[in-house]
Design a protein around this motif. Structure first.
Motif, PDB file in Angstrom:
ATOM      1  N   LEU A   1       1.081  -1.248  -0.121  1.00 47.61           N
ATOM      2  CA  LEU A   1      -0.059  -0.097  -0.165  1.00 47.61           C
ATOM      3  C   LEU A   1       0.794   1.325  -0.264  1.00 47.61           C
ATOM      4  O   LEU A   1       0.823   2.003  -0.560  1.00 47.61           O
ATOM      5  N   ILE A   2       2.046   1.356   1.225  1.00 46.67           N
ATOM      6  CA  ILE A   2       2.882   2.260   0.869  1.00 46.67           C
ATOM      7  C   ILE A   2       3.300   2.630  -0.208  1.00 46.67           C
ATOM      8  O   ILE A   2       3.185   3.914  -0.813  1.00 46.67           O
ATOM      9  N   ALA A   3       4.114   1.239  -1.483  1.00 45.70           N
ATOM     10  CA  ALA A   3       4.586   1.472  -3.029  1.00 45.70           C
ATOM     11  C   ALA A   3       3.253   2.070  -3.856  1.00 45.70           C
ATOM     12  O   ALA A   3       3.685   3.115  -4.190  1.00 45.70           O
ATOM     13  N   PHE A   4       2.010   1.407  -3.296  1.00 47.76           N
ATOM     14  CA  PHE A   4       0.994   1.678  -4.839  1.00 47.76           C
ATOM     15  C   PHE A   4       1.020   3.932  -4.207  1.00 47.76           C
ATOM     16  O   PHE A   4       0.762   4.208  -5.048  1.00 47.76           O
ATOM     17  N   LEU A   5       1.068   3.790  -2.792  1.00 49.31           N
ATOM     18  CA  LEU A   5       0.712   5.389  -2.688  1.00 49.31           C
ATOM     19  C   LEU A   5       1.834   6.270  -3.007  1.00 49.31           C
ATOM     20  O   LEU A   5       1.295   7.702  -3.886  1.00 49.31           O
ATOM     21  N   ALA A   6       3.124   6.203  -2.681  1.00 50.13           N
ATOM     22  CA  ALA A   6       3.837   6.452  -3.816  1.00 50.13           C
ATOM     23  C   ALA A   6       4.134   6.598  -5.092  1.00 50.13           C
ATOM     24  O   ALA A   6       4.197   7.562  -5.940  1.00 50.13           O
ATOM     25  N   PHE A   7       3.377   5.735  -6.207  1.00 48.44           N
ATOM     26  CA  PHE A   7       3.779   5.011  -7.132  1.00 48.44           C
ATOM     27  C   PHE A   7       2.405   6.375  -7.749  1.00 48.44           C
ATOM     28  O   PHE A   7       2.390   7.683  -8.689  1.00 48.44           O
ATOM     29  N   ILE A   8       1.338   6.398  -6.710  1.00 49.96           N
ATOM     30  CA  ILE A   8       0.475   7.390  -7.581  1.00 49.96           C
ATOM     31  C   ILE A   8       0.621   9.294  -7.559  1.00 49.96           C
ATOM     32  O   ILE A   8       0.061   9.470  -7.819  1.00 49.96           O
ATOM     33  N   ILE A   9       1.009   9.272  -5.628  1.00 52.43           N
ATOM     34  CA  ILE A   9       1.439  10.488  -6.087  1.00 52.43           C
ATOM     35  C   ILE A   9       2.934  11.341  -6.899  1.00 52.43           C
ATOM     36  O   ILE A   9       2.738  12.067  -7.440  1.00 52.43           O
ATOM     37  N   VAL A  10       3.816   9.919  -7.169  1.00 48.60           N
ATOM     38  CA  VAL A  10       4.848  10.321  -7.969  1.00 48.60           C
ATOM     39  C   VAL A  10       3.610  10.798  -9.460  1.00 48.60           C
ATOM     40  O   VAL A  10       4.202  11.877 -10.075  1.00 48.60           O
ATOM     41  N   ASN A  11       3.328   9.776  -9.497  1.00 46.75           N
ATOM     42  CA  ASN A  11       2.248  10.131 -10.945  1.00 46.75           C
ATOM     43  C   ASN A  11       1.438  10.989 -10.913  1.00 46.75           C
ATOM     44  O   ASN A  11       1.531  12.251 -11.774  1.00 46.75           O
ATOM     45  N   VAL A  12       0.969  11.514 -10.050  1.00 47.38           N
ATOM     46  CA  VAL A  12       0.212  12.697 -10.245  1.00 47.38           C
ATOM     47  C   VAL A  12       1.486  13.830 -10.741  1.00 47.38           C
ATOM     48  O   VAL A  12       0.750  14.889 -10.836  1.00 47.38           O
TER      49      VAL A  12
END
Length: 61
Positions: A46-57
């Motif tokens: 979940l932390i990795a997925f949150l980091a992916f979303i934040i970087v992508n946005v």
């Protein structure tokens, strides 16, 4: 991969909710090793997925 803003907002909100639920369950998993390992893996994902979303946005805005 480009995320639509509404999809990114929904994914962010759901992952935060799941992360909070996993963190609430963590103290009850201390005595059982198998569920503790699974819970820690879920928290890491979940932390990795949150980091992916934040970087992508941030990259798309």
């Amino acid at each position: 991969m480009e995320l639509d803003p509404s999809v990114a907002r929904l994914a962010y909100m759901l992952s935060i909710i799941f992360l909070v639920l996993a963190l609430f369950a963590l103290p009850f998993d201390i005595h059982i090793e198998a569920t503790l390992i699974i819970n820690l893996v879920v928290i890491g994902m979940l932390i990795a997925f949150l980091a992916f979303i934040i970087v992508n946005v941030r990259r798309n805005s």
